[in-house]
Motif scaffolding. Structure first.
Motif, PDB file in Angstrom:
ATOM      1  N   HIS A  97       0.811  -1.216   0.000  1.00  0.00           N
ATOM      2  CA  HIS A  97       0.000   0.000   0.000  1.00  0.00           C
ATOM      3  C   HIS A  97       0.847   1.270   0.000  1.00  0.00           C
ATOM      4  O   HIS A  97       0.335   2.355   0.223  1.00  0.00           O
ATOM      5  N   LYS A  98       2.133   1.163  -0.239  1.00  0.00           N
ATOM      6  CA  LYS A  98       3.027   2.319  -0.268  1.00  0.00           C
ATOM      7  C   LYS A  98       3.317   2.727  -1.710  1.00  0.00           C
ATOM      8  O   LYS A  98       3.197   1.927  -2.628  1.00  0.00           O
ATOM      9  N   GLU A 123      -9.878   4.285   1.396  1.00  0.00           N
ATOM     10  CA  GLU A 123      -9.692   5.280   2.453  1.00  0.00           C
ATOM     11  C   GLU A 123      -9.581   4.672   3.843  1.00  0.00           C
ATOM     12  O   GLU A 123      -9.020   5.285   4.738  1.00  0.00           O
ATOM     13  N   HIS A 124     -10.118   3.503   4.059  1.00  0.00           N
ATOM     14  CA  HIS A 124     -10.190   2.920   5.402  1.00  0.00           C
ATOM     15  C   HIS A 124      -8.842   2.385   5.878  1.00  0.00           C
ATOM     16  O   HIS A 124      -7.912   2.252   5.088  1.00  0.00           O
ATOM     17  N   VAL A 125      -8.764   2.087   7.153  1.00  0.00           N
ATOM     18  CA  VAL A 125      -7.628   1.375   7.736  1.00  0.00           C
ATOM     19  C   VAL A 125      -8.195   0.081   8.298  1.00  0.00           C
ATOM     20  O   VAL A 125      -9.115   0.101   9.115  1.00  0.00           O
ATOM     21  N   ASP A 126      -7.671  -1.049   7.846  1.00  0.00           N
ATOM     22  CA  ASP A 126      -8.157  -2.348   8.312  1.00  0.00           C
ATOM     23  C   ASP A 126      -7.908  -2.525   9.804  1.00  0.00           C
ATOM     24  O   ASP A 126      -6.962  -1.963  10.359  1.00  0.00           O
ATOM     25  N   TYR A 136       0.537   4.327   4.083  1.00  0.00           N
ATOM     26  CA  TYR A 136      -0.199   4.082   2.848  1.00  0.00           C
ATOM     27  C   TYR A 136      -0.165   5.313   1.957  1.00  0.00           C
ATOM     28  O   TYR A 136      -0.271   6.439   2.438  1.00  0.00           O
ATOM     29  N   TRP A 137      -0.048   5.082   0.660  1.00  0.00           N
ATOM     30  CA  TRP A 137      -0.274   6.139  -0.316  1.00  0.00           C
ATOM     31  C   TRP A 137      -1.536   5.738  -1.047  1.00  0.00           C
ATOM     32  O   TRP A 137      -1.630   4.631  -1.589  1.00  0.00           O
ATOM     33  N   SER A 157      -3.434  11.373  -6.488  1.00  0.00           N
ATOM     34  CA  SER A 157      -3.813  11.018  -5.123  1.00  0.00           C
ATOM     35  C   SER A 157      -5.326  10.909  -4.993  1.00  0.00           C
ATOM     36  O   SER A 157      -6.080  11.600  -5.700  1.00  0.00           O
ATOM     37  N   LEU A 158      -5.755  10.066  -4.088  1.00  0.00           N
ATOM     38  CA  LEU A 158      -7.184   9.904  -3.836  1.00  0.00           C
ATOM     39  C   LEU A 158      -7.776  11.223  -3.338  1.00  0.00           C
ATOM     40  O   LEU A 158      -8.874  11.610  -3.730  1.00  0.00           O
ATOM     41  N   LYS A 159      -7.032  11.936  -2.514  1.00  0.00           N
ATOM     42  CA  LYS A 159      -7.500  13.243  -2.019  1.00  0.00           C
ATOM     43  C   LYS A 159      -7.770  14.181  -3.189  1.00  0.00           C
ATOM     44  O   LYS A 159      -8.816  14.826  -3.257  1.00  0.00           O
TER      45      LYS A 159
END
Length: 171
Positions: A97-98, A123-126, A136-137, A157-159
């Protein structure tokens, strides 16, 4: 449309899908009911690339994660540089995820090898990662093959994507 129909569609299995297969192996009563491969790849015409394997397109290998000599996924700091020690060609993956990129040119090699860890698109964190440092990127990585074994790398970027295209869930 015609362009999509003419394209080869590839599904690179990750470790999470592998967990489903392990569950099915331990619970034969769900055999034929639970199957990512059957439900996704076969149904929609995707070529299936098993976990710990890779698929090569125009000299670039795509895998869920490069596997070291001990049969374990590479990771940690400088994972892209570690991948270059394993592959004789360029390689792309996303397991950690980097976002990480490394390049190397070798004597008498006709090309530069690239190792590209493409991050993730969620967007979540497991639960298993809560409380730990996550580097994560999140976003999309667009690759443009411009010659054998070589790609241009463009990141979004997702943002930024949410700012530009909006987030339907907030409406």
């Amino acid at each position: 449309g015609q362009v999509w129909d003419a394209m080869e569609r590839v599904y690179v299995e990750g470790n999470h899908e592998n967990w489903i297969e392990q569950y099915v192996d331990r619970n034969p009563e769900v055999q034929g009911i639970l199957s990512i491969k059957k439900d996704v790849a076969d149904k929609f015409g995707f070529k299936w690339v098993p976990y710990k394997s890779d698929w090569t397109y125009k000299g670039v290998s795509f895998t869920h994660v490069p596997i070291n000599e001990a049969g374990k996924p590479i990771g940690g700091a400088n994972a892209a540089a570690k991948a270059l020690a394993i592959y004789h060609n360029s390689v792309v993956w996303g397991h950690s995820h980097k976002l990480d990129l490394a390049c190397v040119a070798r004597h008498n090699s006709p090309h530069l090898n690239q190792a590209i860890n493409v991050g993730c698109f969620f967007e979540h964190v497991d639960d298993y990662a809560r409380g730990s440092v996550t580097s994560y990127w999140r976003g999309l990585v667009a690759l443009n093959h411009y010659s054998h074994n070589r790609v241009d790398v463009n990141t979004f970027s997702l943002k930024h994507l949410l700012e530009v295209y909006g987030d339907d869930e907030e409406e």
